[in-house]
Scaffold this motif. Structure first.
Motif, short mmCIF file in Angstrom:
data_model
loop_
_atom_site.label_atom_id
_atom_site.label_comp_id
_atom_site.label_asym_id
_atom_site.label_seq_id
_atom_site.Cartn_x
_atom_site.Cartn_y
_atom_site.Cartn_z
N CYS A 155 -8.63 2.47 -3.20
CA CYS A 155 -8.08 3.73 -2.70
C CYS A 155 -9.03 4.27 -1.64
O CYS A 155 -10.24 4.08 -1.73
CB CYS A 155 -7.92 4.73 -3.84
SG CYS A 155 -7.10 6.28 -3.38
N TRP A 164 -14.67 5.93 -3.50
CA TRP A 164 -13.66 5.65 -2.48
C TRP A 164 -14.21 6.00 -1.09
O TRP A 164 -14.90 7.02 -0.92
CB TRP A 164 -12.41 6.48 -2.70
CG TRP A 164 -11.72 6.29 -4.00
CD1 TRP A 164 -11.86 5.25 -4.88
CD2 TRP A 164 -10.77 7.17 -4.60
NE1 TRP A 164 -11.06 5.43 -5.97
CE2 TRP A 164 -10.38 6.60 -5.82
CE3 TRP A 164 -10.20 8.39 -4.21
CZ2 TRP A 164 -9.43 7.21 -6.66
CZ3 TRP A 164 -9.27 9.00 -5.03
CH2 TRP A 164 -8.89 8.41 -6.24
N GLN A 191 0.55 2.29 -11.87
CA GLN A 191 -0.25 2.10 -10.66
C GLN A 191 -0.25 0.68 -10.14
O GLN A 191 -0.45 0.43 -8.95
CB GLN A 191 -1.68 2.58 -10.88
CG GLN A 191 -2.45 1.86 -11.96
CD GLN A 191 -3.84 2.43 -12.12
OE1 GLN A 191 -4.77 2.06 -11.40
NE2 GLN A 191 -4.00 3.36 -13.06
N THR A 192 -0.03 -0.32 -11.01
CA THR A 192 -0.07 -1.71 -10.56
C THR A 192 1.16 -2.11 -9.74
O THR A 192 1.21 -3.23 -9.22
CB THR A 192 -0.19 -2.66 -11.77
OG1 THR A 192 0.88 -2.40 -12.69
CG2 THR A 192 -1.53 -2.46 -12.47
N ASN A 231 -2.73 -1.09 -3.26
CA ASN A 231 -3.70 -0.20 -2.66
C ASN A 231 -3.09 1.18 -2.45
O ASN A 231 -1.85 1.32 -2.38
CB ASN A 231 -4.15 -0.73 -1.29
CG ASN A 231 -4.56 -2.18 -1.33
OD1 ASN A 231 -5.50 -2.55 -2.02
ND2 ASN A 231 -3.85 -3.02 -0.58
N TYR A 232 -3.97 2.17 -2.28
CA TYR A 232 -3.53 3.55 -2.07
C TYR A 232 -4.35 4.21 -0.97
O TYR A 232 -5.57 4.02 -0.89
CB TYR A 232 -3.67 4.35 -3.37
CG TYR A 232 -2.73 3.89 -4.46
CD1 TYR A 232 -1.45 4.42 -4.56
CD2 TYR A 232 -3.11 2.90 -5.36
CE1 TYR A 232 -0.57 3.98 -5.54
CE2 TYR A 232 -2.24 2.45 -6.35
CZ TYR A 232 -0.97 3.00 -6.43
OH TYR A 232 -0.09 2.56 -7.38
N THR A 241 0.84 -1.19 0.00
CA THR A 241 0.00 0.00 0.00
C THR A 241 0.87 1.24 0.00
O THR A 241 1.81 1.34 0.80
CB THR A 241 -0.92 0.03 1.24
OG1 THR A 241 -1.73 -1.16 1.25
CG2 THR A 241 -1.83 1.25 1.21
N VAL A 266 0.98 10.77 -4.40
CA VAL A 266 0.48 9.39 -4.42
C VAL A 266 -0.69 9.27 -5.39
O VAL A 266 -0.79 8.29 -6.15
CB VAL A 266 0.11 8.93 -3.00
CG1 VAL A 266 -0.72 7.64 -3.04
CG2 VAL A 266 1.37 8.71 -2.18
N ALA A 289 -0.95 6.85 -8.46
CA ALA A 289 -2.06 5.90 -8.52
C ALA A 289 -2.84 6.02 -9.82
O ALA A 289 -3.48 5.05 -10.25
CB ALA A 289 -2.98 6.12 -7.33
N VAL A 342 -7.53 5.88 -11.57
CA VAL A 342 -7.16 4.92 -10.53
C VAL A 342 -8.06 3.69 -10.64
O VAL A 342 -9.29 3.80 -10.54
CB VAL A 342 -7.27 5.54 -9.13
CG1 VAL A 342 -6.90 4.51 -8.06
CG2 VAL A 342 -6.36 6.76 -9.01
#
Length: 327
Positions: free
Chosen positions: A268, A295, A172-173, A177-178, A152, A163, A167, A264
């Motif tokens: 997140c 989110w 992003q992969t 998680n973010y 994360t 971030v 993301a 994203v």
């Protein structure tokens, strides 16, 4: 020479003079020390803070981070829960994320607190070589250090904006998680306060002039200072008091932060304090919902900007959010 041509030459000359004047004289003024940002760190307990470790960036420079190994693995197979990589806020360093990193370690995660280049012990303070270098170096960190999965990425304030930038990117992969902690989204976002509530002074004429030059691919002056931070005298000697155009442009979301959000694909979450003096945190959830983004957003009563990374209740909320993101 015709009158029309003379007029055009005159306009171009005036524009060039204005551009040079903005570059030369349009830098940021001093920012009076902001007590609500400086004071919460007074008396903080830094005991148990691990020494700096290093990893090589692609240009060969050794960049700094602190590693907090998982303490309470808590599972029958005695494996760590995963890893958490922490990105500090503007002007700061890995030290500012010590309490939060310690809490993640105690909760069974391998935690890593970064000194983003231009801060702390990573590179020259206040500047980077090019816009996009910070993403490249986060990529380098992942490839060299290889944090355990699920991983994360957590960012606070300007670090939260960065971030989000990561993301919403093609990389992003690299994280599963973010988590965004009171993220800076930019001057056009609804959570923005002028000068981040007094935390920054922006050299707007210089910023505009450099943006114009960069729009035609001229970046030779991107080392010029465009931001000053409201540090007290003691903090000025320890932290990063100003940002160049390159660093200010990179350590935040893309200009179209809304597209960053839409891009994203993974889990997140957002956490912020209700008493945040730098940003209008009550605007975060409405903005996400307006964009059709679901989110989870947690607004913590009685928590200000810096206390989001220091108060036990706020830290516990961040740990719980990572637990839930990883499920």
């Amino acid at each position: 020479m015709s009158a029309g041509l003379l007029f055009a030459v005159g306009l171009v000359s005036l524009a060039l003079v204005a551009l040079v004047a903005a570059l030369w004289f349009g830098g940021p003024g001093p920012a009076p020390a902001m007590a609500s940002i400086n004071d919460p760190f007074k008396g903080s307990d830094w005991s148990g803070m691990p020494p700096l470790s290093r990893y090589p960036a692609r240009d060969g420079v050794q960049l700094a981070y602190r590693y907090y190994g998982a303490e309470d693995k808590g599972a029958e197979d005695n494996k760590v829960r995963g890893s958490v990589v922490l990105v500090h806020g503007s002007s700061a360093s890995s030290q500012s994320m010590h309490k939060m990193a310690s809490a993640f370690s105690q909760a069974g995660y391998d935690a890593y607190a970064l000194d983003i280049r231009g801060h702390g012990a990573s590179g020259s303070k206040g500047t980077i070589a090019y816009i996009g270098q910070l993403e490249d170096e986060l990529d380098d960190f992942i490839k060299v250090v290889a944090p355990s999965k699920p991983a994360t990425l957590v960012g606070f304030s300007s670090g939260g904006g960065f971030v989000l930038r990561f993301a919403g990117s093609s990389r992003q992969t690299l994280f599963d998680n973010y988590l965004l902690l009171s993220p800076y989204l930019g001057p056009t976002a609804p959570n923005y306060r002028p000068n981040s509530g007094g935390w920054v002074r922006v050299g707007i004429p210089r910023l505009i002039a450099l943006s114009i030059l960069n729009s035609v691919h001229i970046s030779v002056l991107n080392h010029l200072t465009v931001l000053n931070f409201a540090l007290n005298e003691e903090a000025t000697s320890l932290l990063t008091p100003s940002y160049s155009f390159n660093l200010a442009s990179n350590f935040q979301p893309e200009r179209n932060y809304q597209q960053n959000m839409r891009n994203v694909l993974g889990p997140c979450a957002v956490i912020a304090g209700a008493n945040d003096e730098a940003f209008q945190t009550d605007q975060l959830e409405p903005e996400l919902r307006r964009l059709g983004i679901r989110w989870p957003v947690t607004i913590l009563p009685g928590i200000g900007h810096i206390p989001l990374t220091l108060e036990q209740g706020a830290i516990a909320a961040a740990v719980q959010a990572v637990h839930e993101l990883a499920q």
